[in-house]
Scaffold this active site. Sequence first.
Site, PDB file in Angstrom:
ATOM      1  N   LYS A 116       0.876  -1.175   0.000  1.00  0.00           N
ATOM      2  CA  LYS A 116       0.000   0.000   0.000  1.00  0.00           C
ATOM      3  C   LYS A 116       0.907   1.217   0.000  1.00  0.00           C
ATOM      4  O   LYS A 116       1.458   1.605   1.039  1.00  0.00           O
ATOM      5  CB  LYS A 116      -0.914   0.002   1.221  1.00  0.00           C
ATOM      6  CG  LYS A 116      -1.906   1.149   1.217  1.00  0.00           C
ATOM      7  CD  LYS A 116      -2.925   0.970   2.335  1.00  0.00           C
ATOM      8  CE  LYS A 116      -4.070   1.957   2.207  1.00  0.00           C
ATOM      9  NZ  LYS A 116      -3.679   3.347   2.162  1.00  0.00           N
ATOM     10  N   ARG A 137      -8.000  12.131  -6.720  1.00  0.00           N
ATOM     11  CA  ARG A 137      -9.174  11.432  -6.217  1.00  0.00           C
ATOM     12  C   ARG A 137     -10.233  12.425  -5.716  1.00  0.00           C
ATOM     13  O   ARG A 137     -11.425  12.212  -5.889  1.00  0.00           O
ATOM     14  CB  ARG A 137      -8.744  10.508  -5.077  1.00  0.00           C
ATOM     15  CG  ARG A 137      -9.881   9.833  -4.380  1.00  0.00           C
ATOM     16  CD  ARG A 137      -9.338   8.777  -3.418  1.00  0.00           C
ATOM     17  NE  ARG A 137     -10.423   8.096  -2.757  1.00  0.00           N
ATOM     18  CZ  ARG A 137     -10.931   8.489  -1.600  1.00  0.00           C
ATOM     19  NH1 ARG A 137     -10.425   9.527  -0.976  1.00  0.00           N
ATOM     20  NH2 ARG A 137     -11.939   7.841  -1.053  1.00  0.00           N
ATOM     21  N   GLU A 174      -1.197   5.294  -7.782  1.00  0.00           N
ATOM     22  CA  GLU A 174      -0.696   6.186  -6.742  1.00  0.00           C
ATOM     23  C   GLU A 174       0.505   6.970  -7.290  1.00  0.00           C
ATOM     24  O   GLU A 174       1.433   6.373  -7.841  1.00  0.00           O
ATOM     25  CB  GLU A 174      -0.267   5.308  -5.560  1.00  0.00           C
ATOM     26  CG  GLU A 174      -0.191   6.015  -4.247  1.00  0.00           C
ATOM     27  CD  GLU A 174      -1.515   6.086  -3.490  1.00  0.00           C
ATOM     28  OE1 GLU A 174      -2.581   5.772  -4.077  1.00  0.00           O
ATOM     29  OE2 GLU A 174      -1.471   6.492  -2.325  1.00  0.00           O
ATOM     30  N   CYS A 428      28.336  25.859  27.491  1.00  0.00           N
ATOM     31  CA  CYS A 428      28.527  26.446  28.815  1.00  0.00           C
ATOM     32  C   CYS A 428      30.011  26.704  28.970  1.00  0.00           C
ATOM     33  O   CYS A 428      30.836  25.848  28.652  1.00  0.00           O
ATOM     34  CB  CYS A 428      28.041  25.459  29.873  1.00  0.00           C
ATOM     35  SG  CYS A 428      28.728  25.773  31.507  1.00  0.00           S
TER      36      CYS A 428
HETATM   37  S1  IVH Z   1      -6.915  -0.295  -4.281  1.00  0.00           S
HETATM   38  C1  IVH Z   1     -11.427   0.140  -4.500  1.00  0.00           C
HETATM   39  N1  IVH Z   1      -4.370  -0.786  -4.008  1.00  0.00           N
HETATM   40  O1  IVH Z   1      -4.998   3.541  -0.605  1.00  0.00           O
HETATM   41  C2  IVH Z   1     -10.021  -0.041  -4.123  1.00  0.00           C
HETATM   42  N2  IVH Z   1      -5.194   1.267  -3.173  1.00  0.00           N
HETATM   43  O2  IVH Z   1      -7.677   3.599   1.133  1.00  0.00           O
HETATM   44  C3  IVH Z   1      -9.194   1.049  -4.643  1.00  0.00           C
HETATM   45  N3  IVH Z   1      -3.470   2.725  -2.198  1.00  0.00           N
HETATM   46  O3  IVH Z   1      -7.228   5.587  -2.329  1.00  0.00           O
HETATM   47  C4  IVH Z   1      -7.854   1.149  -4.050  1.00  0.00           C
HETATM   48  N4  IVH Z   1      -1.771   1.380  -2.589  1.00  0.00           N
HETATM   49  O4  IVH Z   1      -4.751   5.870  -2.763  1.00  0.00           O
HETATM   50  C5  IVH Z   1      -5.363   0.086  -3.772  1.00  0.00           C
HETATM   51  N5  IVH Z   1      -2.123  -1.355  -3.882  1.00  0.00           N
HETATM   52  C6  IVH Z   1      -3.118  -0.485  -3.652  1.00  0.00           C
HETATM   53  C7  IVH Z   1      -2.882   0.763  -3.030  1.00  0.00           C
HETATM   54  C8  IVH Z   1      -3.955   1.617  -2.795  1.00  0.00           C
HETATM   55  C9  IVH Z   1      -2.139   2.551  -2.091  1.00  0.00           C
HETATM   56  C10 IVH Z   1      -4.207   3.900  -1.699  1.00  0.00           C
HETATM   57  C11 IVH Z   1      -5.115   4.524  -2.699  1.00  0.00           C
HETATM   58  C12 IVH Z   1      -6.494   4.428  -2.133  1.00  0.00           C
HETATM   59  C13 IVH Z   1      -6.241   4.191  -0.685  1.00  0.00           C
HETATM   60  C14 IVH Z   1      -7.324   3.287  -0.143  1.00  0.00           C
END
Ligand code: IVH
Length: 669
Positions: A116, A137, A174, A428
Amino acid sequence: MTARDVRRRVEDLRQQINHHNYLYCVLDAPEISDAEYDRLLRELQTLEQQHPALVTPDSPTQRVGAAPLIKFGEVQHAIPMRSIKNAFSEQEVLDFDRSVRKSLQVDVVEYSAEPKLDGLAVSLVYQDGVFARGATRGDGVVGEDVTQNLRTINAIPLRLYGSGYPALLEVRGEVYLPRAAFEALNMDAQARGEKTFVNPRNAAAGSLRQLDPKITALRPLAFFCYGVGAVERGKLPDEHSAILAQLRDWGLPVAHEQKKVVSGVQGCLDYYRDMAARRNRLEYDIDGVVYKVNRLDQQEMLGYTSHHPRWALAHKFPAQEENTEVLGIDVQVGRTGALTPVARLNPVFVGGVTVSNVTLHNQDEIDRLDVRVGDSVIVRRAGDVIPQIVGVLHARRIQGAQRFRLPRHCPVCGADVVRAEDEVVARCSGGLYCPAQRKEAILHFVSRPALDVEGIGEKLVDQLVEQKLVETPADLYALTEEQLAGLERMGEKSAANVVAALENSKATTLARFLYALGIREVGVATALALVQHFGDLDALMRADTATLQQVPDVGPVVAAHITAFFHQAHNREVIERLREAGVHWPAVKLHRSSALAGKSFVLTGTLETLTREEAKEKLQALGAKVSGSVSSKTNYLVAGADPGSKLDKARALGVEILDETALLKMLQA
Ligand code: IVH
């Protein structure tokens, strides 16, 4: 060139540039140097300037050059950009998997597990393979049109690679700033006296939301995609992992090396642990991992809540950044009198530990952060790095919060605080009269490379100094067992041990003794060099700065510290009392007449009669220096059997080369 030749060359150049961009950004396997890449790009630029009719919006020259905007336009997302549900514990992951299995009525679910990334989500629309529009977004329904800025990011292809893509393809992913780029950006900002970014995420967000794309172009942003949005007139594979592989083939970067298809919840948890362990070695920040049900038909069956998909879960790592409040700023005084401001925090759990103090280093750092007592701050602790304050939440500052200035008088002894013009550190001026410096000086004196007295730690030194039993290191040797046994946490046995350890420490070496005195800038190596040069303490104490500078590695600053130290009657008295107490060392044999004094040696290969360590000791005893690498300053290279590259280097530099026999002769001479 005919018009047709020009058109062909332009197309050929674009294809080459796109290909090398793909190799670099997507496959991470470049085949040409940056310089060659630049040459191709420049040739294309020149041809396009000469033939403006040939310019197309997807030409690699069209990444920069758009005019600044007044404000960003709005973009309505065809399909909302939802967020994912977060899990902070294994239990929540187990619960998620159970409910997925129950809804699908299967025993084991296949998941696509991915990092993530901690950046900001964007949507990219490709029309007939050409990048047409990009948006943030926003609130998930309406975002900002940042097309011009996204075009500047090399990792985002302006035209898709290969063929077979849908007529309309919306890619989601991202935008992030690699850690190294973040650090470089902040170093630059700091050098220019500008505000630094708190973390790569903020820096990425700030860079993408610039109205002038020329500024965005200066920030080495990167991109990776993790899914798709709207798709028209075209078909994609029926598994998420296969979609990512397909996107990669079309030239879109995915976290290829890190992503993994795993089986069941156990696979997810193993993946999580593996990524947590590798997290700090990645080139970018991640704040957790994401599990997605891999089969699209299963995703469809699961559907969405009003907020998130039921088929995905973000499993977050413990935070590396937290907010807390500065309760106060204390000033500590070290052995050399350096004043160190330390922020006392409302304790906060971050990066796996509870942090209640962080160093603020010095006045410059306080000014840079503009941190004040009462402020809300962001504390970061990543990996084994010491915790630090990375930013102040200025909007939350309470009214009347005062700028913090280091005191003008030492908080411990009241002596003046001085800051040399070219130094960041304030000190000091109380010297060993200052109890804080006294404590540190005593701890230094008993430390292992100094007189190596076992059993004397911080707690004991605090008591000894506070109860005025010890003012200088010399007082240590007057301590009695009765005095020690009367202190907190000291039994008769440990008191006796301390007295015995002190007795033992009296037999030392001149180098250790000199180091133990705690003269500024005189570390173990300098102490050794001084001893080898002067041989006895009295000669050293009499030396002026010019004489001192004849010692290897002693420059004007160190020489000045040494003479200043010995000029103080107080210091001379301490030395005298230590000698009277029985601290002694064997006479040092001086080899100033030795032909080897001051000569620089490097040893390589295996020697027959001596080990390299033995040879080194013998050479040093004769006043020679032994270093690990060959340079133009090396006088001799001693080469044993199987010498390494040092021999080649020595030859190249014209350094004299000795074999073992020649070395032994020199040592005996
Ligand atoms: S999937 C419907 N995959 O995390 C699912 N999100 O809270 C769509 N993000 O807004 C997101 N790495 O900005 C997905 N491997 C990943 C991700 C990812 C970062 C971020 C993204 C998203 C947020 C989700």
